[in-house]
Design a protein around this motif. Sequence first.
Motif, PDB file in Angstrom:
ATOM      1  N   ILE A   9       0.843  -1.204   0.000  1.00 32.30           N
ATOM      2  CA  ILE A   9       0.000   0.000   0.000  1.00 32.30           C
ATOM      3  C   ILE A   9       0.874   1.248   0.000  1.00 32.30           C
ATOM      4  O   ILE A   9       0.626   2.194  -0.756  1.00 32.30           O
ATOM      5  N   LEU A  10       1.912   1.265   0.826  1.00 35.68           N
ATOM      6  CA  LEU A  10       2.813   2.418   0.873  1.00 35.68           C
ATOM      7  C   LEU A  10       3.536   2.629  -0.453  1.00 35.68           C
ATOM      8  O   LEU A  10       3.693   3.764  -0.914  1.00 35.68           O
ATOM      9  N   VAL A  11       3.962   1.547  -1.090  1.00 30.17           N
ATOM     10  CA  VAL A  11       4.633   1.651  -2.389  1.00 30.17           C
ATOM     11  C   VAL A  11       3.673   2.217  -3.431  1.00 30.17           C
ATOM     12  O   VAL A  11       4.028   3.115  -4.199  1.00 30.17           O
ATOM     13  N   GLU A  12       2.455   1.734  -3.438  1.00 29.97           N
ATOM     14  CA  GLU A  12       1.469   2.241  -4.406  1.00 29.97           C
ATOM     15  C   GLU A  12       1.157   3.712  -4.146  1.00 29.97           C
ATOM     16  O   GLU A  12       1.022   4.496  -5.096  1.00 29.97           O
ATOM     17  N   GLU A  13       1.041   4.102  -2.886  1.00 25.87           N
ATOM     18  CA  GLU A  13       0.813   5.515  -2.576  1.00 25.87           C
ATOM     19  C   GLU A  13       1.996   6.362  -3.059  1.00 25.87           C
ATOM     20  O   GLU A  13       1.813   7.456  -3.584  1.00 25.87           O
ATOM     21  N   GLY A  14       3.201   5.851  -2.890  1.00 25.24           N
ATOM     22  CA  GLY A  14       4.392   6.548  -3.370  1.00 25.24           C
ATOM     23  C   GLY A  14       4.392   6.680  -4.877  1.00 25.24           C
ATOM     24  O   GLY A  14       4.724   7.735  -5.426  1.00 25.24           O
ATOM     25  N   ILE A  18       4.449  10.115  -7.130  1.00 23.27           N
ATOM     26  CA  ILE A  18       5.440  10.367  -8.183  1.00 23.27           C
ATOM     27  C   ILE A  18       4.740  10.656  -9.505  1.00 23.27           C
ATOM     28  O   ILE A  18       5.028  11.661 -10.173  1.00 23.27           O
ATOM     29  N   ILE A  19       3.824   9.814  -9.912  1.00 18.71           N
ATOM     30  CA  ILE A  19       3.197   9.956 -11.232  1.00 18.71           C
ATOM     31  C   ILE A  19       2.326  11.204 -11.310  1.00 18.71           C
ATOM     32  O   ILE A  19       2.166  11.800 -12.367  1.00 18.71           O
ATOM     33  N   SER A  20       1.782  11.646 -10.174  1.00 18.22           N
ATOM     34  CA  SER A  20       0.927  12.836 -10.192  1.00 18.22           C
ATOM     35  C   SER A  20       1.704  14.125  -9.912  1.00 18.22           C
ATOM     36  O   SER A  20       1.108  15.197  -9.830  1.00 18.22           O
ATOM     37  N   SER A  21       3.022  14.040  -9.834  1.00 19.78           N
ATOM     38  CA  SER A  21       3.852  15.207  -9.508  1.00 19.78           C
ATOM     39  C   SER A  21       3.955  16.216 -10.649  1.00 19.78           C
ATOM     40  O   SER A  21       4.384  17.349 -10.433  1.00 19.78           O
ATOM     41  N   GLY A  22       3.587  15.800 -11.860  1.00 17.64           N
ATOM     42  CA  GLY A  22       3.733  16.693 -13.010  1.00 17.64           C
ATOM     43  C   GLY A  22       5.118  16.632 -13.623  1.00 17.64           C
ATOM     44  O   GLY A  22       5.430  17.388 -14.540  1.00 17.64           O
ATOM     45  N   ASP A  23       5.960  15.721 -13.132  1.00 19.22           N
ATOM     46  CA  ASP A  23       7.340  15.603 -13.603  1.00 19.22           C
ATOM     47  C   ASP A  23       7.527  14.553 -14.690  1.00 19.22           C
ATOM     48  O   ASP A  23       8.659  14.238 -15.044  1.00 19.22           O
ATOM     49  N   TRP A  24       6.443  14.037 -15.224  1.00 17.10           N
ATOM     50  CA  TRP A  24       6.562  12.897 -16.129  1.00 17.10           C
ATOM     51  C   TRP A  24       5.801  13.131 -17.422  1.00 17.10           C
ATOM     52  O   TRP A  24       4.691  13.648 -17.407  1.00 17.10           O
ATOM     53  N   ALA A  99      13.192   7.261  -9.556  1.00 14.41           N
ATOM     54  CA  ALA A  99      12.136   8.275  -9.571  1.00 14.41           C
ATOM     55  C   ALA A  99      11.858   8.774  -8.154  1.00 14.41           C
ATOM     56  O   ALA A  99      11.734   9.978  -7.928  1.00 14.41           O
ATOM     57  N   PHE A 100      11.780   7.839  -7.195  1.00 12.39           N
ATOM     58  CA  PHE A 100      11.571   8.236  -5.802  1.00 12.39           C
ATOM     59  C   PHE A 100      12.735   9.085  -5.312  1.00 12.39           C
ATOM     60  O   PHE A 100      12.534  10.101  -4.652  1.00 12.39           O
ATOM     61  N   TRP A 101      13.958   8.670  -5.640  1.00 13.90           N
ATOM     62  CA  TRP A 101      15.138   9.394  -5.167  1.00 13.90           C
ATOM     63  C   TRP A 101      15.177  10.820  -5.734  1.00 13.90           C
ATOM     64  O   TRP A 101      15.358  11.777  -4.985  1.00 13.90           O
ATOM     65  N   PHE A 102      14.995  10.961  -7.033  1.00 13.72           N
ATOM     66  CA  PHE A 102      15.033  12.289  -7.656  1.00 13.72           C
ATOM     67  C   PHE A 102      13.932  13.200  -7.126  1.00 13.72           C
ATOM     68  O   PHE A 102      14.101  14.410  -7.074  1.00 13.72           O
ATOM     69  N   GLY A 103      12.795  12.621  -6.746  1.00 14.23           N
ATOM     70  CA  GLY A 103      11.646  13.420  -6.327  1.00 14.23           C
ATOM     71  C   GLY A 103      11.457  13.544  -4.831  1.00 14.23           C
ATOM     72  O   GLY A 103      10.413  14.013  -4.383  1.00 14.23           O
ATOM     73  N   SER A 104      12.448  13.148  -4.054  1.00 15.32           N
ATOM     74  CA  SER A 104      12.328  13.208  -2.592  1.00 15.32           C
ATOM     75  C   SER A 104      13.341  14.182  -2.005  1.00 15.32           C
ATOM     76  O   SER A 104      14.433  14.356  -2.546  1.00 15.32           O
ATOM     77  N   SER A 105      12.971  14.772  -0.885  1.00 15.25           N
ATOM     78  CA  SER A 105      13.901  15.642  -0.166  1.00 15.25           C
ATOM     79  C   SER A 105      15.133  14.839   0.222  1.00 15.25           C
ATOM     80  O   SER A 105      15.026  13.673   0.588  1.00 15.25           O
ATOM     81  N   ASN A 106      16.289  15.502   0.157  1.00  9.56           N
ATOM     82  CA  ASN A 106      17.534  14.801   0.417  1.00  9.56           C
ATOM     83  C   ASN A 106      18.352  15.617   1.419  1.00  9.56           C
ATOM     84  O   ASN A 106      18.661  16.781   1.157  1.00  9.56           O
ATOM     85  N   SER A 107      18.704  15.019   2.534  1.00 14.51           N
ATOM     86  CA  SER A 107      19.443  15.748   3.565  1.00 14.51           C
ATOM     87  C   SER A 107      20.818  16.175   3.068  1.00 14.51           C
ATOM     88  O   SER A 107      21.330  17.220   3.464  1.00 14.51           O
ATOM     89  N   HIS A 108      21.415  15.398   2.189  1.00 11.05           N
ATOM     90  CA  HIS A 108      22.722  15.756   1.617  1.00 11.05           C
ATOM     91  C   HIS A 108      22.619  17.027   0.762  1.00 11.05           C
ATOM     92  O   HIS A 108      23.611  17.713   0.547  1.00 11.05           O
ATOM     93  N   LEU A 109      21.415  17.322   0.308  1.00 12.10           N
ATOM     94  CA  LEU A 109      21.178  18.500  -0.541  1.00 12.10           C
ATOM     95  C   LEU A 109      20.440  19.596   0.226  1.00 12.10           C
ATOM     96  O   LEU A 109      19.745  20.425  -0.367  1.00 12.10           O
TER      97      LEU A 109
END
Length: 139
Positions: A9-14, A18-24, A99-109
Amino acid sequence: MNNTLRIAILVEEGRQRIISSGDWLTVAELSELTAQTVDELKTKVYSLMSEGQIFSINYEGVDYFPTYAFDASGGYQVVPALKAVIEILATRKDAWGMAFWFGSSNSHLGGRQPKELIRTDLGTVLDAASDEVCGILHG
């Protein structure tokens, strides 16, 4: 609810996030932006994928390409820096993981998303990608 179902369920929500972010974009949508035919573009993007210059996610049987992979101000050419990041991430992640990595907040950044910095701060994004696949090393 068992853990396997909860994770699914969590993966599908993720994926929905991602798909509804407008980035695709689909090849047809990219075709409209570039004035290239769908067939020309299909050949081009799948060639770029096989060369590791871009990646796509498949959602409900349709391939989607990240908008941040293309430079709108440069005639929608592929952002050259993306290949180096994909090379690092592909050692541990599939397309959805990227896709998850590129679209998620990153503490290193500093809490920013890698997709926001791919064109302006490649070195830091590469460091963040390396950190992602290597994890924290203890000495």
